[in-house]
Design an enzyme around this catalytic site. Structure first.
Site, mmCIF file in Angstrom:
data_model
loop_
_atom_site.group_PDB
_atom_site.id
_atom_site.type_symbol
_atom_site.label_atom_id
_atom_site.label_comp_id
_atom_site.label_asym_id
_atom_site.label_seq_id
_atom_site.Cartn_x
_atom_site.Cartn_y
_atom_site.Cartn_z
ATOM 1 N N MET A 121 85.340 50.865 36.835
ATOM 2 C CA MET A 121 84.049 50.248 36.519
ATOM 3 C C MET A 121 83.934 48.904 37.241
ATOM 4 O O MET A 121 83.107 48.061 36.875
ATOM 5 C CB MET A 121 83.902 50.077 35.000
ATOM 6 C CG MET A 121 83.894 51.440 34.295
ATOM 7 S SD MET A 121 83.107 51.435 32.666
ATOM 8 C CE MET A 121 84.160 50.308 31.785
ATOM 9 N N LEU A 147 87.703 44.518 39.910
ATOM 10 C CA LEU A 147 89.040 45.059 40.215
ATOM 11 C C LEU A 147 90.123 44.005 40.140
ATOM 12 O O LEU A 147 89.936 42.863 40.544
ATOM 13 C CB LEU A 147 89.018 45.684 41.618
ATOM 14 C CG LEU A 147 87.952 46.770 41.813
ATOM 15 C CD1 LEU A 147 88.019 47.325 43.237
ATOM 16 C CD2 LEU A 147 88.108 47.902 40.798
ATOM 17 N N HIS A 148 91.281 44.410 39.596
ATOM 18 C CA HIS A 148 92.457 43.538 39.522
ATOM 19 C C HIS A 148 93.646 44.298 40.103
ATOM 20 O O HIS A 148 93.491 45.440 40.582
ATOM 21 C CB HIS A 148 92.695 43.087 38.076
ATOM 22 C CG HIS A 148 92.712 44.218 37.084
ATOM 23 N ND1 HIS A 148 93.688 45.188 37.065
ATOM 24 C CD2 HIS A 148 91.852 44.530 36.076
ATOM 25 C CE1 HIS A 148 93.448 46.032 36.082
ATOM 26 N NE2 HIS A 148 92.332 45.676 35.479
ATOM 27 N N HIS A 165 94.170 47.992 39.302
ATOM 28 C CA HIS A 165 93.355 48.944 40.076
ATOM 29 C C HIS A 165 93.932 49.112 41.484
ATOM 30 O O HIS A 165 93.995 50.223 42.017
ATOM 31 C CB HIS A 165 91.914 48.430 40.214
ATOM 32 C CG HIS A 165 91.159 48.344 38.934
ATOM 33 N ND1 HIS A 165 90.762 47.146 38.396
ATOM 34 C CD2 HIS A 165 90.714 49.300 38.081
ATOM 35 C CE1 HIS A 165 90.084 47.359 37.273
ATOM 36 N NE2 HIS A 165 90.056 48.650 37.061
ATOM 37 N N GLN A 216 79.608 55.315 27.825
ATOM 38 C CA GLN A 216 80.853 55.118 27.081
ATOM 39 C C GLN A 216 80.863 53.834 26.255
ATOM 40 O O GLN A 216 81.868 53.523 25.625
ATOM 41 C CB GLN A 216 82.061 55.189 28.010
ATOM 42 C CG GLN A 216 82.217 54.046 28.986
ATOM 43 C CD GLN A 216 83.271 54.333 30.036
ATOM 44 O OE1 GLN A 216 83.085 55.167 30.930
ATOM 45 N NE2 GLN A 216 84.403 53.653 29.957
ATOM 46 N N GLY A 245 94.841 54.603 35.028
ATOM 47 C CA GLY A 245 95.913 53.735 34.541
ATOM 48 C C GLY A 245 96.420 54.158 33.166
ATOM 49 O O GLY A 245 95.645 54.634 32.322
ATOM 50 N N LYS A 246 97.722 53.950 32.949
ATOM 51 C CA LYS A 246 98.312 54.289 31.647
ATOM 52 C C LYS A 246 97.963 53.266 30.571
ATOM 53 O O LYS A 246 98.253 53.472 29.415
ATOM 54 C CB LYS A 246 99.841 54.383 31.775
ATOM 55 C CG LYS A 246 100.325 55.631 32.487
ATOM 56 C CD LYS A 246 101.834 55.758 32.316
ATOM 57 C CE LYS A 246 102.391 56.840 33.214
ATOM 58 N NZ LYS A 246 103.858 56.858 33.208
ATOM 59 N N LEU A 280 97.049 43.697 32.597
ATOM 60 C CA LEU A 280 95.833 43.314 33.326
ATOM 61 C C LEU A 280 94.663 44.171 32.856
ATOM 62 O O LEU A 280 94.806 45.381 32.662
ATOM 63 C CB LEU A 280 96.046 43.471 34.834
ATOM 64 C CG LEU A 280 97.128 42.601 35.467
ATOM 65 C CD1 LEU A 280 97.014 42.633 36.987
ATOM 66 C CD2 LEU A 280 97.039 41.145 34.984
ATOM 67 N N SER A 281 93.536 43.533 32.674
ATOM 68 C CA SER A 281 92.330 44.224 32.215
ATOM 69 C C SER A 281 91.130 43.394 32.637
ATOM 70 O O SER A 281 91.197 42.154 32.637
ATOM 71 C CB SER A 281 92.366 44.325 30.686
ATOM 72 O OG SER A 281 91.057 44.575 30.191
HETATM 73 O O1 PAF Z 1 88.834 53.274 32.851
HETATM 74 C C1 PAF Z 1 87.693 53.050 33.300
HETATM 75 O O2 PAF Z 1 87.440 52.116 34.038
HETATM 76 C C2 PAF Z 1 86.547 53.971 32.892
HETATM 77 O O3 PAF Z 1 86.689 54.404 31.579
HETATM 78 C C3 PAF Z 1 86.358 55.173 33.850
HETATM 79 C C4 PAF Z 1 87.541 56.089 33.844
HETATM 80 C C5 PAF Z 1 86.100 54.657 35.255
HETATM 81 C C6 PAF Z 1 85.139 55.990 33.422
HETATM 82 O O4 PAF Z 1 83.982 55.225 33.405
#
Ligand code: PAF
Length: 275
Positions: A26, A29-30, A33, A57, A144-145, A181-182
């Protein structure tokens, strides 16, 4: 790097590509990613990143509107990582009309843990990932896990729909102090950022206790929740689950995972560790 805003443009790439890896994101990016992009490189000759903040979501009142959108910086990072293609569709391209057909993951997988606190979240994730899979038709896709339950739901969906896509989980990337990281870490104030790695330390303590032979799992969960509360967090859950299916373990099961979600101020953080 080629940027594709339309499905038609990405499909044209697919037709010319022998083996394609897809890394859905989404944005904002870090290093977590970027590690997935690098890992993707080992599995394909063309790596496609996607950036799409998926409204489906997010629940009303969640952070869809304020989710950090940093497109220019993201493109620079992807270029530097050697990613060949970025699929960055508009909302009208992804959802030209109401998405009436959606993927409903079973409640025993998607109604527990994060799904209990974010009802409908995994329906939105599964639906957009299914769309991205149909659009890009990758050979392999990486997630990512850190979002372990998401990875499980996507893996199971891919299997049950017989999609010819290999699903690969990437290890959680952490800051030097342990914080996973998030993109949501950016919401933390300076004081909250200093407190945030406490979540990782608490999970580490649970893992160490189990490795040292402690088998009273509920006591460990309750202790971790109390410690979070004492430090000013509002925990949604700390849960020991079977790694394979995230179901409740019995006292002598091995292959466990401890997962947690908790709010620090207005920021909800999640993390997990394998035992
Ligand atoms: O993990 C994410 O960034 C999102 O849930 C994903 C998998 C890109 C779906 O929108």
């Amino acid at each position: 790097m080629q940027i594709h805003e339309t499905i038609a443009s990405l499909r044209a790439v697919r037709r010319k590509t022998a083996r394609m890896a897809l890394v859905p994101t989404m944005g904002n990016l870090h290093e977590g990613h970027i590690a997935l992009m690098t890992q993707a490189r080992d599995h394909a000759d063309q790596v496609v990143a996607t950036i799409f903040v998926n409204r489906l979501q997010f629940r009303p009142g969640e952070d869809f509107e304020k989710y950090p959108r940093t497109f220019a910086a993201d493109c620079e990072r992807l270029e530097a990582a050697g990613v060949e293609h970025l699929f960055a569709p508009t909302e009208a391209e992804m959802y030209p009309r109401l998405q009436t057909y959606q993927i409903e993951p079973p409640p025993e997988q998607a109604g527990i843990l994060d799904g209990e606190f974010r009802p409908g979240h995994f329906r939105g994730v599964a639906t957009v990932v299914m769309k991205l899979f149909q659009i890009a038709q990758p050979d392999v896709a990486l997630f990512g896990k850190k979002d372990y339950q998401q990875l499980m739901v996507i893996r199971n969906m891919t299997q049950e729909f017989n999609l010819p896509i290999e699903i690969i989980g990437g290890e959680t990337v952490r800051a030097a102090d342990g914080l996973a990281l998030s993109s949501r870490n950016g919401y933390l104030s300076t004081a909250e950022r200093a407190e945030a790695p406490h979540l990782f330390r608490i999970l580490t303590k649970v893992v160490e206790a189990i490795r040292a032979g402690s088998r009273n799992l509920s006591l460990l969960e309750e202790g971790a929740i109390a410690e979070l509360q004492d430090s000013g967090w509002i925990p949604d859950y700390v849960a020991l689950r079977k790694k394979l299916d995230l179901q409740l373990p019995s006292a002598h099961d091995s292959g466990l995972l401890v997962l947690a979600a908790a709010r620090l101020g207005s920021t909800r953080l999640i993390d997990n560790l394998e035992v």
